[in-house]
Design a protein around this motif. Sequence first.
Motif, mmCIF file in Angstrom:
data_model
loop_
_atom_site.group_PDB
_atom_site.id
_atom_site.type_symbol
_atom_site.label_atom_id
_atom_site.label_comp_id
_atom_site.label_asym_id
_atom_site.label_seq_id
_atom_site.Cartn_x
_atom_site.Cartn_y
_atom_site.Cartn_z
ATOM 1 N N UNK A 1 1.948 34.893 2.711
ATOM 2 C CA UNK A 1 0.792 34.748 1.820
ATOM 3 C C UNK A 1 0.856 33.506 0.936
ATOM 4 N N UNK A 2 -0.313 32.933 0.695
ATOM 5 C CA UNK A 2 -0.423 31.728 -0.130
ATOM 6 C C UNK A 2 0.127 31.902 -1.529
ATOM 7 N N UNK A 3 -0.041 33.107 -2.096
ATOM 8 C CA UNK A 3 0.458 33.333 -3.463
ATOM 9 C C UNK A 3 1.981 33.204 -3.497
ATOM 10 N N UNK A 4 2.633 33.707 -2.448
ATOM 11 C CA UNK A 4 4.096 33.616 -2.396
ATOM 12 C C UNK A 4 4.520 32.158 -2.274
ATOM 13 N N UNK A 5 3.861 31.444 -1.376
ATOM 14 C CA UNK A 5 4.208 30.030 -1.161
ATOM 15 C C UNK A 5 4.012 29.251 -2.459
ATOM 16 N N UNK A 6 2.918 29.579 -3.148
ATOM 17 C CA UNK A 6 2.643 28.885 -4.406
ATOM 18 C C UNK A 6 3.654 29.247 -5.482
ATOM 19 N N UNK A 7 3.998 30.512 -5.559
ATOM 20 C CA UNK A 7 4.977 30.921 -6.573
ATOM 21 C C UNK A 7 6.334 30.248 -6.314
ATOM 22 N N UNK B 1 10.452 25.212 -4.984
ATOM 23 C CA UNK B 1 10.523 25.023 -3.525
ATOM 24 C C UNK B 1 9.394 24.066 -3.118
ATOM 25 N N UNK B 2 9.697 22.822 -2.772
ATOM 26 C CA UNK B 2 8.630 21.970 -2.255
ATOM 27 C C UNK B 2 7.978 22.660 -1.051
ATOM 28 N N UNK B 3 6.711 22.383 -0.841
ATOM 29 C CA UNK B 3 5.981 23.063 0.229
ATOM 30 C C UNK B 3 6.695 22.950 1.577
ATOM 31 N N UNK C 1 6.412 -1.265 -7.815
ATOM 32 C CA UNK C 1 5.346 -0.346 -8.189
ATOM 33 C C UNK C 1 4.888 0.299 -6.900
ATOM 34 N N UNK C 2 4.890 1.605 -6.881
ATOM 35 C CA UNK C 2 4.494 2.290 -5.662
ATOM 36 C C UNK C 2 3.026 2.679 -5.770
ATOM 37 N N UNK C 3 2.205 2.139 -4.881
ATOM 38 C CA UNK C 3 0.764 2.377 -4.989
ATOM 39 C C UNK C 3 0.198 3.098 -3.780
ATOM 40 N N UNK C 4 1.052 3.336 -2.815
ATOM 41 C CA UNK C 4 0.499 3.774 -1.545
ATOM 42 C C UNK C 4 0.498 5.274 -1.301
ATOM 43 N N UNK C 5 0.820 6.063 -2.325
ATOM 44 C CA UNK C 5 1.019 7.492 -2.101
ATOM 45 C C UNK C 5 -0.168 8.143 -1.402
ATOM 46 N N UNK C 6 -1.362 7.781 -1.871
ATOM 47 C CA UNK C 6 -2.549 8.425 -1.304
ATOM 48 C C UNK C 6 -2.709 8.130 0.176
ATOM 49 N N UNK C 7 -2.267 6.952 0.579
ATOM 50 C CA UNK C 7 -2.459 6.579 1.977
ATOM 51 C C UNK C 7 -1.376 7.185 2.871
ATOM 52 N N UNK C 8 -0.329 7.681 2.274
ATOM 53 C CA UNK C 8 0.790 8.147 3.075
ATOM 54 C C UNK C 8 0.608 9.612 3.432
ATOM 55 N N UNK C 9 1.200 9.990 4.534
ATOM 56 C CA UNK C 9 0.984 11.364 4.979
ATOM 57 C C UNK C 9 1.906 12.335 4.252
ATOM 58 N N UNK C 10 1.813 12.328 2.944
ATOM 59 C CA UNK C 10 2.677 13.215 2.175
ATOM 60 C C UNK C 10 1.887 14.333 1.510
ATOM 61 N N UNK C 11 0.566 14.298 1.645
ATOM 62 C CA UNK C 11 -0.230 15.300 0.950
ATOM 63 C C UNK C 11 0.084 16.681 1.505
ATOM 64 N N UNK C 12 -0.152 17.678 0.695
ATOM 65 C CA UNK C 12 0.096 19.045 1.135
ATOM 66 C C UNK C 12 -0.668 19.346 2.415
ATOM 67 N N UNK C 13 -1.895 18.845 2.473
ATOM 68 C CA UNK C 13 -2.715 19.130 3.653
ATOM 69 C C UNK C 13 -2.039 18.614 4.917
ATOM 70 N N UNK C 14 -1.455 17.424 4.816
ATOM 71 C CA UNK C 14 -0.804 16.843 5.985
ATOM 72 C C UNK C 14 0.475 17.601 6.334
ATOM 73 N N UNK C 15 1.214 17.959 5.292
ATOM 74 C CA UNK C 15 2.441 18.720 5.539
ATOM 75 C C UNK C 15 2.088 20.029 6.238
#
Length: 479
Positions: A394-400, A407-409, A459-473
Amino acid sequence: MTSNELRAKFLAFFASKGHEIVRSSPLVPGNDPTLLFTNAGMVQFKDVFTGQDHRPYKRAASSQKCVRAGGKHNDLENVGYTARHHTFFEMLGNFSFGDYFKKDAIHYAWEFITSPAWLGIDKSRLLVTVYHSDDEAFGIWRDEIGVPEARIVRIGDNKGAPYASDNFWAMGDTGPCGPCTEIFYDHDPDGSKGIWGGPPGSPEEDGDRWIEIWNVVFMQFERHKDGRLEKLPKPSVDTGMGLERISALMQGSNDNYQTDTFKQLIGAVAALAGQQPYAQASQKVIADHIRATSFLIADGVLPSNEGRGYVLRRIMRRAIRHGYKLGLNEAFFYKLVAPLVAAMGEAFPELVEKQAAIEKAIRQEEDSFATTLDKGMKLLDEAIAKLQGETTIPGEVVFKLYDTYGFPLDLTADIARERNLKLDEAGYEREMEAQRERARAASKFSSAEGLKYEGAATVFQGYDQLSLSDAKVLALYRG
Ligand code: ATP
Ligand code: MG
Ligand code: MG
Ligand code: MG
């Protein structure tokens, strides 16, 4: 032939061909805020290819420290599952800055690996790929090198499938790029080892039987932010051969984890866990992650809650969790720095110099994660016990687990994958959305104190472009 000998041989070969031997650059790219970590040998030469930087040499060779744990090239999810991927590895490479091009690049690569004076690899076990429209490279392989046509495979661009081969190489979403030719080795020609896998371009190409050892890129373009391809001032060459893969091959195995360096590290993990070496895949993951962790810290990255530091934290916590799985409930990860220094300190003096600081940073992360790891694992185990045949956590468990227990996703996803379970991503996103403000402010796990990044300012500016978002994971774990 040991890994250290191989590295030296490679550099000696290219020195004999007039190449300047250049030291590895740090894992944090000094000249590129769009790139998470140095992911290839060419990164330090990026501006030389585009003509913005000039060097007193036109040919260079290096053994470059690389990390692929985010961005366009991300192998974190392969570690523990394939024989050939690491988060940290060394890339042997030779480079031409507007000097030689396709012909010499192919001849050099072939000479180094097949000549009895150098590696003397059996030609009959090699296969090459070329970019689908690259008749010139095809012709060089067939007519000059003498590779049979049946052993030259034309490969196109892939459109983002995680494993499909792709013979148009690019450092990232922007930067130098070009068509490439790759060299593969068949580790099980008569099938006697039973290694699963097929040649590139086949449905079984993702196996560990045919392993890509060397990629020779014909650098011809620079990709801009708007997607436009601009011609480089001069056609150039960038190559990359994984030291661990070529070491494995020369040491008679398809498995990078059976190389001399990894044997030492896995031996150390096994000793701490009171197990036989290679008893569990977690040993390999830990051996991989101690390298990434130590080299990143040596290059000035510290665990934190954002950007590069968060990638490091994710790697460290995954390793700590794999230790927990092996019964290592006390801080253990920092104890692997010493065996790593013993195996690699000679080639990388920064490890020796920073050993104490690396151990301290790891120890702090282990101590801060220890209590929540144990509690979080209990919560997760209870939640899984309650599933009763259901396969989605369940999502609630993963979120907790994320919010309360650190725990990173991807850590939870890693555990789910081991148990053939999925995560309720929509539910997690909902919880996340509801508490986004709080999550942003939560900085329970402050970074190690007294250790500062000492390298060049980045300076790290590329986070948004990198496939690190939760959705991608999460996408990685979808059904
Ligand atoms: P693969 O298709 O096997 O994932 P790649 O095509 O992504 O490899 P390149 O970007 O061409 O890899 O990198 C050049 C070379 O570096 C590869 O031919 C391989 O020998 C080595 N290499 C790439 N990724 C890794 C990794 N994660 N761990 C160890 N070696 C690697
Ligand atoms: Mg890859
Ligand atoms: Mg490949
Ligand atoms: Mg490749």
